[in-house]
Enzyme design. Structure first.
Site, PDB file in Angstrom:
ATOM      1  N   ILE A  53      46.639  50.128  43.487  1.00  0.00           N
ATOM      2  CA  ILE A  53      45.469  50.700  42.833  1.00  0.00           C
ATOM      3  C   ILE A  53      45.842  52.013  42.144  1.00  0.00           C
ATOM      4  CG2 ILE A  53      44.564  52.131  44.715  1.00  0.00           C
ATOM      5  CD1 ILE A  53      41.775  51.033  44.049  1.00  0.00           C
ATOM      6  N   GLU A  63      46.960  46.908  36.613  1.00  0.00           N
ATOM      7  CA  GLU A  63      45.802  47.305  37.422  1.00  0.00           C
ATOM      8  C   GLU A  63      44.818  48.148  36.618  1.00  0.00           C
ATOM      9  OE1 GLU A  63      48.918  47.278  38.445  1.00  0.00           O
ATOM     10  OE2 GLU A  63      48.884  45.806  40.071  1.00  0.00           O
ATOM     11  N   HIS A 110      53.427  48.806  50.614  1.00  0.00           N
ATOM     12  CA  HIS A 110      52.532  47.678  50.890  1.00  0.00           C
ATOM     13  C   HIS A 110      51.714  47.965  52.153  1.00  0.00           C
ATOM     14  CE1 HIS A 110      55.314  45.572  48.173  1.00  0.00           C
ATOM     15  NE2 HIS A 110      54.383  44.662  48.007  1.00  0.00           N
ATOM     16  N   GLN A 134      46.291  43.250  44.314  1.00  0.00           N
ATOM     17  CA  GLN A 134      47.079  42.359  45.169  1.00  0.00           C
ATOM     18  C   GLN A 134      47.428  43.045  46.493  1.00  0.00           C
ATOM     19  OE1 GLN A 134      51.015  40.548  43.802  1.00  0.00           O
ATOM     20  NE2 GLN A 134      49.486  38.976  43.387  1.00  0.00           N
ATOM     21  N   PHE A 135      47.779  44.295  46.400  1.00  0.00           N
ATOM     22  CA  PHE A 135      47.868  45.187  47.556  1.00  0.00           C
ATOM     23  C   PHE A 135      47.191  46.477  47.101  1.00  0.00           C
ATOM     24  CE2 PHE A 135      51.108  42.193  48.627  1.00  0.00           C
ATOM     25  CZ  PHE A 135      51.178  42.180  50.011  1.00  0.00           C
ATOM     26  N   GLU A 190      45.545  39.543  39.919  1.00  0.00           N
ATOM     27  CA  GLU A 190      46.862  38.936  39.739  1.00  0.00           C
ATOM     28  C   GLU A 190      47.036  37.738  40.676  1.00  0.00           C
ATOM     29  OE1 GLU A 190      49.129  42.452  40.544  1.00  0.00           O
ATOM     30  OE2 GLU A 190      48.228  43.462  38.828  1.00  0.00           O
ATOM     31  N   ASP A 233      47.888  49.378  47.588  1.00  0.00           N
ATOM     32  CA  ASP A 233      48.841  50.396  47.126  1.00  0.00           C
ATOM     33  C   ASP A 233      48.907  50.428  45.592  1.00  0.00           C
ATOM     34  OD1 ASP A 233      50.862  50.778  49.839  1.00  0.00           O
ATOM     35  OD2 ASP A 233      49.669  48.963  49.671  1.00  0.00           O
TER      36      ASP A 233
HETATM   37  C1  LIG Z   1      51.995  47.559  40.031  1.00  0.00           C
HETATM   38  C2  LIG Z   1      52.209  46.324  40.811  1.00  0.00           C
HETATM   39  N1  LIG Z   1      51.274  45.377  40.804  1.00  0.00           N
HETATM   40  C3  LIG Z   1      51.462  44.238  41.502  1.00  0.00           C
HETATM   41  C4  LIG Z   1      52.603  44.029  42.203  1.00  0.00           C
HETATM   42  C5  LIG Z   1      52.799  42.743  43.005  1.00  0.00           C
HETATM   43  N2  LIG Z   1      53.898  41.985  42.432  1.00  0.00           N
HETATM   44  C6  LIG Z   1      55.165  42.086  42.887  1.00  0.00           C
HETATM   45  S1  LIG Z   1      56.255  41.228  41.977  1.00  0.00           S
HETATM   46  C7  LIG Z   1      55.038  40.635  40.972  1.00  0.00           C
HETATM   47  C8  LIG Z   1      55.385  39.715  39.869  1.00  0.00           C
HETATM   48  C9  LIG Z   1      56.440  40.285  38.998  1.00  0.00           C
HETATM   49  O1  LIG Z   1      56.710  39.394  37.972  1.00  0.00           O
HETATM   50  P1  LIG Z   1      57.853  39.682  36.916  1.00  0.00           P
HETATM   51  O2  LIG Z   1      57.704  41.051  36.383  1.00  0.00           O
HETATM   52  O3  LIG Z   1      57.871  38.582  35.936  1.00  0.00           O
HETATM   53  O4  LIG Z   1      59.171  39.700  37.796  1.00  0.00           O
HETATM   54  P2  LIG Z   1      59.837  38.501  38.603  1.00  0.00           P
HETATM   55  O5  LIG Z   1      59.279  38.560  39.986  1.00  0.00           O
HETATM   56  O6  LIG Z   1      59.522  37.239  37.895  1.00  0.00           O
HETATM   57  O7  LIG Z   1      61.288  38.796  38.613  1.00  0.00           O
HETATM   58  C10 LIG Z   1      53.794  41.138  41.352  1.00  0.00           C
HETATM   59  C11 LIG Z   1      52.507  40.825  40.704  1.00  0.00           C
HETATM   60  C12 LIG Z   1      53.550  45.063  42.198  1.00  0.00           C
HETATM   61  N3  LIG Z   1      54.707  44.960  42.900  1.00  0.00           N
HETATM   62  N4  LIG Z   1      53.341  46.178  41.486  1.00  0.00           N
END
Ligand SMILES: Cc1ncc(C[n+]2csc(CCOP(=O)(O)OP(=O)(O)O)c2C)c(N)n1
Ligand SMILES: [Mg+2]
Lengths: 326, 360
Positions: free
Chosen positions: A87, A60, A126, A82-83, A29, A85
């Site tokens: 996984i 993931e 995290h 990305q973190f 990601e 956690d």
């Molecule tokens: C399962 C998981 N994978 C990765 C992340 C890291 N992460 C946090 S917010 C985000 C992007 C989220 O995008 P979106 O769903 O479009 O929401 P927005 O932030 O645009 O409101 C990511 C990849 C996470 N929080 N949870």
């Protein structure tokens, strides 16, 4: 030869493996355009193109599953969480698909799943130490380096290994100035499954890994200064398979064992190490094995709570003195 | 409302109504007869309360940005520019309903009546917040707010489960959550929607499509149309202008009515745009993800500017009435933030309590 941080070492390993082996590609990601949440892959998409540096959906399970499939077709995927956690969302693909392929039908699955783990102020989601979920699953190697040089050497080894490898990078080490060191040159590759003695000594051995290597070294120095005892610090580096030979050698040399890990206590790696020492070197012990670990709680967000949750140098010193006095 | 050059997006700082955009805003209100009827029934008080919600959300974010600048916190995740999706939805609910906001929907917490001090204190990790410093995500069932975890998508099945409980007990309540466009890729969102659909639960799920996920444009990993999802999942579908608080409000009212009548879950796709960064630390980078025209386009559609203009021009609300609301909200936020900061280093959780509370 260049000097670099832990993070730069990882970047160099990825870069060189991608240059040297066109089967190696990255998926995760925000790793391409954005360069990764920690900027570890900054510039990679410009260098290797979007075909080898793939921005994936937030999936993931999809990432790890796709890595498995690509590996079965002859590629060498390196998947980023990305973190670490997160996984958990890919748990099934790693533990049920990847881990069991070779045992079931003899086919290697050369994938690396890597990412930042450990606590550095990020709160319950995290910060986690995820190793034990995977160590307990036969068929997955688990690696956690503690130095910049090892980060480079072992990531290269993980990419070249024919097995699924979970590669844990403690995020607190990424940019730690104290860890900057000369990085091994291009031809050097590490070896999985080998522990390293970070500090020699024969009065007590601290068996540890990851960021706790550094706290253990601090504790060992303090004990040398204040108590005159010499503490050996054994850095496991690979947690699965574990270097039993190095552990038993240390037990025979030191006779007193302290195990230190950042992971929570119950069913943490210390329990397994203790059992192995009991099985293989019990008669060499002069004292019961002790452990210093995080508490059996989620990782709290508030920094004072996090500090209370984590093993600290004084905790290690206290436990070590208890053993030395035993 | 007053603009804050030090903290706001450039498009907002110099915001002036654009006649064509305002016309589109007004047209949207009558485009769907059912929604038009809901909007038509809103009295002045209800309209001003929507305005108040938007302003509170914006000022909350501006305050967090101020904290980042002052070094009180290191970063903050903001909903600025997307407030209407949260505020319009919450305004359509009843006190007995429950919501599961993501961090970008923090406004849902105060919309539901949680004290502002708590919302600020959660960031600081002090004991003024319900989490007692253990997490920065907050909610409180007393106010019908289920806090998220970081793992995106995971709230969807949980909120579908809340809705299932309402259905099983025959209660006319609904459960609402929001998922980002990027997060729709998770297994959890898929599974949650299937659960809701299979159980005909009184569940409303927003896809808050702000065109970006963290540091990657949505288009980079999804070229489908979110509006096709509801049909695929066997759910009632709606599309709303996520920058038009009245459109969001009206759609949610209709969705909640369907839910309360036992007609099953509703998926609402809200089109909006993330004007800022994923969080405060990467705002500059985020500006490079899209060409300036995109920011200009969405900046002109500032949910507050557009609504304010409409209130004054179409509903004859006196600008003074709006500034009076703003002044009141601003003072409340200032006070709450000050109160929260006063707890820093003072009302900190006792490290001796760290191991307590793992078990109920
Ligand atoms: C399962 C998981 N994978 C990765 C992340 C890291 N992460 C946090 S917010 C985000 C992007 C989220 O995008 P979106 O769903 O479009 O929401 P927005 O932030 O645009 O409101 C990511 C990849 C996470 N929080 N949870
Ligand atoms: Mg998004």
């Amino acid at each position: 030869m260049a000097v670099g941080t832990f993070l730069e070492a990882l970047r160099e390993a990825l870069l060189e493996e991608m240059e040297d082996d066109e089967r190696v590609f990255l998926l995760g990601e925000d790793i391409a355009t954005y360069g990764g949440a920690f900027k570890l892959t900054q510039g990679f998409v410009e260098r290797f193109g979007p075909g080898r540096v793939i921005d994936t959906p937030i999936a993931e399970g999809g990432i790890i599953g796709a890595a498995i499939g690509a590996a079965l077709m002859g590629l060498r995927p390196v998947a980023e969480m990305q973190f670490l956690d997160f996984i958990s969302c890919g748990f099934d693909q790693l533990t049920n698909f990847a881990a069991k392929v070779h045992y079931r039908w003899g086919q290697p699955v050369p994938i690396v799943v890597r990412g930042p783990g450990g606590a550095a102020g990020g709160g319950p989601f995290h910060s986690q130490s995820v190793e034990m979920y995977f160590i307990k699953t036969p068929g997955i190697k688990v690696v956690e380096p503690s130095t910049a040089a090892d980060a480079k050497l072992l990531l290269k080894a993980a990419i070249r290994d024919p097995n699924p490898v979970l590669f844990i990078e403690h995020k607190g080490l990424y940019r730690a100035p104290a860890l900057r060191e000369e990085l091994p040159d291009r031809a050097a590759v590490g070896e999985l499954g080998r522990a390293a003695i970070r500090r020699d000594g024969s009065d007590l051995v601290i068996i540890t890994y990851g960021a706790m290597v550094h706290k253990s070294l601090e504790a060992a120095e303090q004990i040398a200064r204040e108590d005159g005892a010499q503490v050996r610090v054994l850095d496991l580096r690979t947690l699965q398979p574990m270097d039993d030979a190095a552990i038993m050698e240390a037990v025979r040399a030191c006779a007193r064992v302290l195990i230190v890990h950042e992971d929570t206590r119950t069913a943490g790696l210390a329990g397994e190490i203790t059992a192995r020492i009991n099985e293989q070197a019990f008669e060499w012990l002069d004292a019961p094995i002790r452990r210093v670990t995080a508490l059996d709680t989620p990782v709290p967000y508030n920094k004072n709570l996090e500090a209370a949750f984590l093993p600290q140098v004084p905790d290690i010193v206290r436990a070590a003195r208890g053993l030395l006095d035993y | 409302m007053k603009r804050y050059p030090a903290y706001e997006f450039p498009e907002y700082v110099d915001w002036r109504p654009d006649p064509a955009v305002q016309q589109a805003f007004a047209d949207r209100l009558v485009a769907d007869p059912a929604r038009a009827a809901v909007i038509g029934a809103l009295d002045r008080e209800a309209l001003l309360s929507l305005y108040e919600g938007l302003v509170r959300a914006r000022l909350h974010d501006i305050h967090l940005k101020r904290w980042v600048k002052q070094g009180v916190i290191t970063k903050a995740w903001l909903g600025a520019g997307e407030e209407a999706v949260t505020v319009g939805a919450c305004a359509a609910l009843r006190p007995e309903d429950v919501v599961g906001p993501m961090i970008r929907n923090a406004a849902a917490c105060f919309q539901r009546g949680m004290p502002m001090v708590e919302c600020f204190a959660a960031y600081l990790g002090t004991t003024d917040a319900i989490t007692q410093g253990r997490d920065l995500h907050i909610g409180d069932l007393e106010f019908g707010v289920v806090p998220p975890i970081s793992h995106v998508g995971d709230l969807v099945p949980v909120m579908a489960g809340c809705a299932l409980a309402f259905r099983l007990r025959g209660e006319p309540r609904v459960a609402v959550t929001w998922t980002g466009d990027g997060s729709t890729a998770t297994g959890a969102v898929h599974e949650g929607l299937r659960m809701a659909s299979a159980t005909r639960a009184p569940f409303i799920c927003f896809v808050q499509n702000n065109l970006v996920a963290l540091g990657t444009r949505g288009q980079a990993h999804f070229t489908g149309d979110f509006a096709d999802l509801p049909a695929a999942y066997g759910m009632t579908g709606m599309v709303v202008d996520g920058n038009n608080v009245l459109d969001v409000y009206a759609a949610t009212v209709l969705a909640a009515e369907r839910c309360r009548r036992g007609e099953g879950p509703v998926l609402i796709v809200a089109q909006t745009f993330r004007m800022g960064g994923h969080a405060t630390h990467d705002e500059r980078e985020a500006r490079e993800l899209f060409p300036p025209e995109v920011f200009a386009h969405w900046g002109q559609r500032d949910p507050i500017g557009c609504f304010e203009t409409w209130l004054v021009e179409a509903r004859g609300v006196a600008p003074e009435a709006l500034s009076a609301i703003e002044a009141r909200v601003d003072a409340a936020i200032e006070a709450a933030a000050r109160e929260a900061v006063s707890g820093k280093g003072v009302r900190e959780p006792d490290p001796a309590t760290v191991a307590q509370g793992v078990w109920a």
